[in-house]
Enzyme design. Sequence first.
Site, PDB file in Angstrom:
ATOM      1  N   LYS A 125       0.870  -1.191   0.000  1.00 42.33           N
ATOM      2  CA  LYS A 125       0.000   0.000   0.000  1.00 42.33           C
ATOM      3  C   LYS A 125       0.896   1.227   0.000  1.00 42.33           C
ATOM      4  O   LYS A 125       2.055   1.157   0.426  1.00 42.33           O
ATOM      5  CB  LYS A 125      -0.870   0.002   1.261  1.00 42.33           C
ATOM      6  CG  LYS A 125      -2.086   0.894   1.172  1.00 42.33           C
ATOM      7  CD  LYS A 125      -3.239   0.237   0.458  1.00 42.33           C
ATOM      8  CE  LYS A 125      -4.355   1.233   0.219  1.00 42.33           C
ATOM      9  NZ  LYS A 125      -5.562   0.582  -0.328  1.00 42.33           N
ATOM     10  N   ASP A 165      -7.006   4.540  -4.530  1.00 43.26           N
ATOM     11  CA  ASP A 165      -7.671   4.418  -3.217  1.00 43.26           C
ATOM     12  C   ASP A 165      -8.270   5.806  -2.971  1.00 43.26           C
ATOM     13  O   ASP A 165      -8.485   6.562  -3.951  1.00 43.26           O
ATOM     14  CB  ASP A 165      -6.658   4.006  -2.132  1.00 43.26           C
ATOM     15  CG  ASP A 165      -7.325   3.621  -0.815  1.00 43.26           C
ATOM     16  OD1 ASP A 165      -7.819   2.487  -0.706  1.00 43.26           O
ATOM     17  OD2 ASP A 165      -7.391   4.458   0.112  1.00 43.26           O
TER      18      ASP A 165
HETATM   19  P1  NDP Z   1     -12.889   8.067  -2.786  1.00 39.03           P
HETATM   20  O1  NDP Z   1     -11.820   9.063  -2.564  1.00 39.03           O
HETATM   21  O2  NDP Z   1     -13.404   7.827  -4.141  1.00 39.03           O
HETATM   22  O3  NDP Z   1     -14.146   8.383  -1.834  1.00 39.03           O
HETATM   23  C1  NDP Z   1     -14.026   8.482  -0.450  1.00 39.03           C
HETATM   24  C2  NDP Z   1     -15.372   8.898   0.113  1.00 39.03           C
HETATM   25  O4  NDP Z   1     -15.313   8.825   1.538  1.00 39.03           O
HETATM   26  C3  NDP Z   1     -15.724  10.350  -0.221  1.00 39.03           C
HETATM   27  O5  NDP Z   1     -17.111  10.485  -0.267  1.00 39.03           O
HETATM   28  C4  NDP Z   1     -15.145  11.109   0.983  1.00 39.03           C
HETATM   29  O6  NDP Z   1     -15.784  12.362   1.213  1.00 39.03           O
HETATM   30  C5  NDP Z   1     -15.421  10.139   2.093  1.00 39.03           C
HETATM   31  N1  NDP Z   1     -14.418  10.281   3.168  1.00 39.03           N
HETATM   32  C6  NDP Z   1     -13.073  10.230   3.017  1.00 39.03           C
HETATM   33  N2  NDP Z   1     -12.475  10.440   4.195  1.00 39.03           N
HETATM   34  C7  NDP Z   1     -13.459  10.608   5.071  1.00 39.03           C
HETATM   35  C8  NDP Z   1     -13.487  10.863   6.454  1.00 39.03           C
HETATM   36  N3  NDP Z   1     -12.352  10.979   7.173  1.00 39.03           N
HETATM   37  N4  NDP Z   1     -14.693  10.973   7.061  1.00 39.03           N
HETATM   38  C9  NDP Z   1     -15.828  10.838   6.334  1.00 39.03           C
HETATM   39  N5  NDP Z   1     -15.858  10.625   5.025  1.00 39.03           N
HETATM   40  C10 NDP Z   1     -14.702  10.499   4.408  1.00 39.03           C
HETATM   41  O7  NDP Z   1     -12.317   6.705  -2.135  1.00 39.03           O
HETATM   42  P2  NDP Z   1     -12.782   5.211  -2.427  1.00 39.03           P
HETATM   43  O8  NDP Z   1     -14.239   5.159  -2.629  1.00 39.03           O
HETATM   44  O9  NDP Z   1     -11.865   4.638  -3.429  1.00 39.03           O
HETATM   45  O10 NDP Z   1     -12.402   4.517  -1.037  1.00 39.03           O
HETATM   46  C11 NDP Z   1     -13.310   4.455   0.072  1.00 39.03           C
HETATM   47  C12 NDP Z   1     -12.874   3.352   1.009  1.00 39.03           C
HETATM   48  O11 NDP Z   1     -12.865   2.097   0.325  1.00 39.03           O
HETATM   49  C13 NDP Z   1     -11.467   3.502   1.612  1.00 39.03           C
HETATM   50  O12 NDP Z   1     -11.447   2.953   2.908  1.00 39.03           O
HETATM   51  C14 NDP Z   1     -10.621   2.624   0.705  1.00 39.03           C
HETATM   52  O13 NDP Z   1      -9.429   2.181   1.335  1.00 39.03           O
HETATM   53  C15 NDP Z   1     -11.588   1.472   0.462  1.00 39.03           C
HETATM   54  N6  NDP Z   1     -11.307   0.674  -0.724  1.00 39.03           N
HETATM   55  C16 NDP Z   1     -11.267   1.224  -1.970  1.00 39.03           C
HETATM   56  C17 NDP Z   1     -11.045   0.439  -3.076  1.00 39.03           C
HETATM   57  C18 NDP Z   1     -11.106   0.983  -4.457  1.00 39.03           C
HETATM   58  O14 NDP Z   1     -11.091   0.170  -5.386  1.00 39.03           O
HETATM   59  N7  NDP Z   1     -11.213   2.274  -4.665  1.00 39.03           N
HETATM   60  C19 NDP Z   1     -10.762  -1.003  -2.946  1.00 39.03           C
HETATM   61  C20 NDP Z   1     -10.916  -1.512  -1.597  1.00 39.03           C
HETATM   62  C21 NDP Z   1     -11.147  -0.676  -0.546  1.00 39.03           C
HETATM   63  P3  NDP Z   1     -15.256  13.711   0.464  1.00 39.03           P
HETATM   64  O15 NDP Z   1     -15.728  13.575  -0.949  1.00 39.03           O
HETATM   65  O16 NDP Z   1     -15.900  14.819   1.223  1.00 39.03           O
HETATM   66  O17 NDP Z   1     -13.771  13.680   0.606  1.00 39.03           O
END
Ligand code: NDP
Length: 444
Positions: A125, A165
């Site tokens: 990672k 991510d």
């Molecule tokens: P994105 O950046 O696309 O989206 C993240 C979302 O979560 C946004 O809506 C963001 O809000 C919100 N967010 C981020 N940080 C916080 C916080 N501290 N408190 C509340 N809301 C928060 O990321 P992903 O969708 O790719 O990833 C989301 C999760 O899924 C993570 O934990 C990641 O590790 C996990 N994941 C992702 C994968 C992937 O393929 N993308 C694969 C496996 C796991 P805002 O828009 O306001 O920032």
Amino acid sequence: MSYVSELMERVLKRNPSEPEFHQAVKEVLDSLQPVIDQHPNLVESGIIERLVEPERQIMFRVPWVDDHGEVQVNRGFRIEFNSAIGPYKGGLRFHPSVNASIIKFLGFEQIFKNSLTGLPIGGGKGGSDFDPKGKSDAEVMRFCQSFMTELYRHIGPNTDVPAGDIGVGTREIGFLYGQYKRIKNAHEGALTGKGFTWGGSLVRTEATGYGLVYFTEEMLKERGETLTGKRVVISGSGNVAIYAAQKVKELGGIVVAMSDSLGYVVDEEGIDLHTIKLVKEVERKGCKEYTAQHRRASYNEGCASIWDVPCHVALPCATQNELDERAAQTLIANGCIAVAEGANMPCTPEAVELFLNNKILFAPAKAANAGGVAVSALEMSQNSMRYTWTFEEVDMRLKNIMIDIYKKSCQAARQYGHEGNLVVGANIAGFLKVADAMIAQGIV
Ligand code: NDP
């Protein structure tokens, strides 16, 4: 003191001030006790001691110039955790909260998740404390180019293959890949999540969200339930959340609430995904904007209380430790029957314990969100073959992989005396394959 407790003490001592990493290691070690009892050779060959220590940790300076001509300095990370079953594989996170503890917890979990997919990928990672929010495209590009100018020497299609991510989507992967290709003079699968016209796989964008919902359906089936007609609450409105919502809708569920880091929207008629995508993916604004186009919907400041919205199924898809004990109590009191983790480690240990004790169907992230990395591994295969599969082909493979992960996790839980506990099942199933490979490869 038990072997596992002693080992945990050592991890705490050796990695001070890394609470997320401690949390992730403790969860896995707690699950492994029944395996250690049956296989003493794991202790003799130091498998677990080696597993909790990354093979390599890279930390580097990322200098870049902003649109005002001022020099900015961020910190870059790549943790190459374990390569026993394949090249290191795992995303890059760009978010101001990124530090060694967060990247290590994510890298550690990735080892077991990647093993569960059944594909030949090790765990890693990376990321940076750079915040893409509010930056121009040109600033994001300059940052990505500087980041890759260091990272390129550590990665490659047979060594380490990063992906996206939080904060790293197709735009960032594009800038990173462009710089990699320019420095290496090679068009090769050193990153996944690429655009379809330049080596990406169909379904990669949708994979984590779709996979999460395939897994949830499988879990519900066990209780004779489906998603049809179920109220679903999804936190986040990023890549994972959006495509989970899309699949829930396709399968007849109603997504009544979604959030971002500032607040959440509730739409009792079902969230309109076209609007969410426009606001979050195109305009890159807060989900509050949703209510401007849908007067019936309401907006609430603060994202934590999204779990107060009554639902049958909860899908935390934002970030780590976003669903705590109080939220778990509220969900249970409101009649929630299933929780599946789309984000990595979104439920606190206390929340997970409550779900398990109350017989709520609970899908841990390692198993439930493995769809993203599984399709990334399929992208690696397509890159090696210089070939592309159709959307239907990749989607079918993804669905089969998710069903297989569900079955493997159930089977391991049953075999080691924890029937129905997918946390224990996923940890054990993921661990055994890596442990076998490590034993075969000697002390390295
Ligand atoms: P994105 O950046 O696309 O989206 C993240 C979302 O979560 C946004 O809506 C963001 O809000 C919100 N967010 C981020 N940080 C916080 C916080 N501290 N408190 C509340 N809301 C928060 O990321 P992903 O969708 O790719 O990833 C989301 C999760 O899924 C993570 O934990 C990641 O590790 C996990 N994941 C992702 C994968 C992937 O393929 N993308 C694969 C496996 C796991 P805002 O828009 O306001 O920032």
